[in-house]
Design an enzyme around this catalytic site. Structure first.
Site, PDB file in Angstrom:
ATOM      1  N   LYS A  11      20.776 -16.785 -21.628  1.00  0.00           N
ATOM      2  CA  LYS A  11      19.483 -16.094 -21.765  1.00  0.00           C
ATOM      3  C   LYS A  11      18.339 -16.846 -21.053  1.00  0.00           C
ATOM      4  O   LYS A  11      18.492 -18.016 -20.684  1.00  0.00           O
ATOM      5  CB  LYS A  11      19.175 -15.928 -23.262  1.00  0.00           C
ATOM      6  CG  LYS A  11      20.174 -15.001 -23.981  1.00  0.00           C
ATOM      7  CD  LYS A  11      19.769 -14.768 -25.437  1.00  0.00           C
ATOM      8  CE  LYS A  11      20.708 -13.790 -26.122  1.00  0.00           C
ATOM      9  NZ  LYS A  11      20.301 -13.509 -27.534  1.00  0.00           N
ATOM     10  N   PHE A  59      13.011  -6.164 -34.220  1.00  0.00           N
ATOM     11  CA  PHE A  59      12.920  -7.166 -33.162  1.00  0.00           C
ATOM     12  C   PHE A  59      13.221  -6.596 -31.768  1.00  0.00           C
ATOM     13  O   PHE A  59      13.163  -7.317 -30.772  1.00  0.00           O
ATOM     14  CB  PHE A  59      13.838  -8.363 -33.459  1.00  0.00           C
ATOM     15  CG  PHE A  59      15.304  -8.011 -33.625  1.00  0.00           C
ATOM     16  CD1 PHE A  59      16.132  -7.838 -32.532  1.00  0.00           C
ATOM     17  CD2 PHE A  59      15.846  -7.863 -34.902  1.00  0.00           C
ATOM     18  CE1 PHE A  59      17.475  -7.524 -32.684  1.00  0.00           C
ATOM     19  CE2 PHE A  59      17.195  -7.539 -35.067  1.00  0.00           C
ATOM     20  CZ  PHE A  59      18.016  -7.374 -33.949  1.00  0.00           C
ATOM     21  N   ARG A  87      32.259 -16.507 -30.015  1.00  0.00           N
ATOM     22  CA  ARG A  87      31.306 -16.479 -31.138  1.00  0.00           C
ATOM     23  C   ARG A  87      31.325 -17.826 -31.879  1.00  0.00           C
ATOM     24  O   ARG A  87      30.288 -18.292 -32.360  1.00  0.00           O
ATOM     25  CB  ARG A  87      31.627 -15.332 -32.111  1.00  0.00           C
ATOM     26  CG  ARG A  87      31.615 -13.933 -31.497  1.00  0.00           C
ATOM     27  CD  ARG A  87      30.260 -13.331 -31.280  1.00  0.00           C
ATOM     28  NE  ARG A  87      29.484 -13.184 -32.485  1.00  0.00           N
ATOM     29  CZ  ARG A  87      28.277 -12.589 -32.512  1.00  0.00           C
ATOM     30  NH1 ARG A  87      27.744 -12.101 -31.393  1.00  0.00           N
ATOM     31  NH2 ARG A  87      27.604 -12.499 -33.619  1.00  0.00           N
ATOM     32  N   THR A  93      23.558 -16.597 -35.142  1.00  0.00           N
ATOM     33  CA  THR A  93      22.403 -16.028 -34.431  1.00  0.00           C
ATOM     34  C   THR A  93      21.177 -16.932 -34.553  1.00  0.00           C
ATOM     35  O   THR A  93      20.483 -17.183 -33.570  1.00  0.00           O
ATOM     36  CB  THR A  93      22.074 -14.630 -35.008  1.00  0.00           C
ATOM     37  OG1 THR A  93      23.269 -13.839 -35.004  1.00  0.00           O
ATOM     38  CG2 THR A  93      20.991 -13.937 -34.202  1.00  0.00           C
ATOM     39  N   ARG A 104      24.236 -22.785 -29.844  1.00  0.00           N
ATOM     40  CA  ARG A 104      22.933 -22.441 -30.426  1.00  0.00           C
ATOM     41  C   ARG A 104      22.347 -23.584 -31.246  1.00  0.00           C
ATOM     42  O   ARG A 104      21.117 -23.772 -31.263  1.00  0.00           O
ATOM     43  CB  ARG A 104      23.056 -21.151 -31.236  1.00  0.00           C
ATOM     44  CG  ARG A 104      23.127 -19.915 -30.319  1.00  0.00           C
ATOM     45  CD  ARG A 104      23.562 -18.695 -31.058  1.00  0.00           C
ATOM     46  NE  ARG A 104      23.290 -17.454 -30.330  1.00  0.00           N
ATOM     47  CZ  ARG A 104      23.700 -16.256 -30.726  1.00  0.00           C
ATOM     48  NH1 ARG A 104      24.400 -16.133 -31.839  1.00  0.00           N
ATOM     49  NH2 ARG A 104      23.421 -15.180 -30.014  1.00  0.00           N
ATOM     50  N   HIS A 117      24.188 -14.885 -25.410  1.00  0.00           N
ATOM     51  CA  HIS A 117      24.712 -13.664 -26.028  1.00  0.00           C
ATOM     52  C   HIS A 117      26.231 -13.697 -25.899  1.00  0.00           C
ATOM     53  O   HIS A 117      26.767 -14.174 -24.905  1.00  0.00           O
ATOM     54  CB  HIS A 117      24.189 -12.423 -25.292  1.00  0.00           C
ATOM     55  CG  HIS A 117      24.944 -11.161 -25.651  1.00  0.00           C
ATOM     56  ND1 HIS A 117      24.625 -10.407 -26.742  1.00  0.00           N
ATOM     57  CD2 HIS A 117      26.032 -10.579 -25.079  1.00  0.00           C
ATOM     58  CE1 HIS A 117      25.468  -9.381 -26.823  1.00  0.00           C
ATOM     59  NE2 HIS A 117      26.341  -9.464 -25.829  1.00  0.00           N
TER      60      HIS A 117
HETATM   61  N1  UDP Z   1      17.282 -11.295 -32.641  1.00  0.00           N
HETATM   62  C1  UDP Z   1      15.937 -11.519 -32.921  1.00  0.00           C
HETATM   63  N2  UDP Z   1      15.536 -11.499 -34.242  1.00  0.00           N
HETATM   64  C2  UDP Z   1      16.394 -11.260 -35.273  1.00  0.00           C
HETATM   65  C3  UDP Z   1      17.744 -11.025 -34.977  1.00  0.00           C
HETATM   66  C4  UDP Z   1      18.151 -11.052 -33.654  1.00  0.00           C
HETATM   67  O1  UDP Z   1      15.134 -11.733 -32.028  1.00  0.00           O
HETATM   68  O2  UDP Z   1      15.976 -11.247 -36.432  1.00  0.00           O
HETATM   69  C5  UDP Z   1      17.723 -11.318 -31.238  1.00  0.00           C
HETATM   70  C6  UDP Z   1      18.524 -12.574 -30.876  1.00  0.00           C
HETATM   71  O3  UDP Z   1      18.208 -12.953 -29.537  1.00  0.00           O
HETATM   72  C7  UDP Z   1      19.945 -12.092 -31.015  1.00  0.00           C
HETATM   73  C8  UDP Z   1      19.835 -10.644 -30.505  1.00  0.00           C
HETATM   74  O4  UDP Z   1      18.583 -10.205 -30.995  1.00  0.00           O
HETATM   75  O5  UDP Z   1      20.855 -12.887 -30.271  1.00  0.00           O
HETATM   76  C9  UDP Z   1      20.921  -9.706 -30.964  1.00  0.00           C
HETATM   77  O6  UDP Z   1      21.020  -9.774 -32.367  1.00  0.00           O
HETATM   78  P1  UDP Z   1      22.413  -9.787 -33.129  1.00  0.00           P
HETATM   79  O7  UDP Z   1      22.139  -9.552 -34.570  1.00  0.00           O
HETATM   80  O8  UDP Z   1      23.352  -8.836 -32.425  1.00  0.00           O
HETATM   81  O9  UDP Z   1      22.923 -11.290 -32.972  1.00  0.00           O
HETATM   82  P2  UDP Z   1      24.022 -11.997 -32.044  1.00  0.00           P
HETATM   83  O10 UDP Z   1      25.200 -11.058 -31.943  1.00  0.00           O
HETATM   84  O11 UDP Z   1      23.362 -12.245 -30.704  1.00  0.00           O
HETATM   85  O12 UDP Z   1      24.356 -13.279 -32.764  1.00  0.00           O
END
Ligand code: UDP
Length: 140
Positions: A11, A59, A87, A93, A104, A117
């Site tokens: 990212k 978001f 993952r 996340t 992360r 991602h």
């Molecule tokens: N995200 C955010 N705020 C939140 C949750 C997610 O900005 O409360 C962003 C973050 O960059 C995340 C992406 O949205 O990686 C996609 O969210 P997801 O829940 O799919 O998480 P991931 O699969 O990336 O762990």
């Protein structure tokens, strides 16, 4: 376990800090192989399409703004159980909740600027790969 492919994105927070190599090393050391890779800058339209599943989440708009704020590196990763493995290597996340040694935990700045991602299921991996790459760009 089967050989599988997943979509990974480094990212804008990570390209900005010039740590793409460090992230790729962690993916490779975790057992994944980069079989396609390109550095791009998404238009708003492209980011909106990619994150369409999140369009009703609070978001969403900020996420689209963030993902178009700078270059990103799109990758197809291949390996045993690549979706789940990636993952694990990425971590949760929210970087504050990500396990030690994950990308992360190491590099994520906050829940939005979390450096990487990774597709969350084999079905979504196929869709995301098709959205980002031509089959001819993937060289296993
Ligand atoms: N995200 C955010 N705020 C939140 C949750 C997610 O900005 O409360 C962003 C973050 O960059 C995340 C992406 O949205 O990686 C996609 O969210 P997801 O829940 O799919 O998480 P991931 O699969 O990336 O762990």
């Amino acid at each position: 376990m089967a050989t599988e492919r997943t979509l990974s994105i480094i990212k804008p927070d990570a390209t900005e800090r010039n740590i793409t190599g460090k992230i790729i090393a962690m993916l490779e050391e975790g057992g994944l192989r980069v079989v396609a890779q390109k550095r791009v800058r998404w238009s708003r339209e492209q980011a909106e399409k990619f994150y369409e599943v999140h369009k009703d989440r609070p978001f969403y708009n900020d996420l689209v703004t963030f993902m178009t704020s700078g270059p990103i590196v799109l990758q197809v990763l291949e390996g045993e159980d690549a979706v789940a493995r990636n993952r694990e290597i990425m971590g949760a996340t929210n970087p504050a909740e990500a396990g030690p040694g994950t990308i992360r935990a190491e590099f994520g700045e906050n829940i939005e600027r979390n450096s990487v991602h990774g597709s969350d299921s084999p079905e979504n991996a196929q869709k995301e790969i098709a959205l980002c790459f031509d089959e001819s760009e993937i060289v296993g």
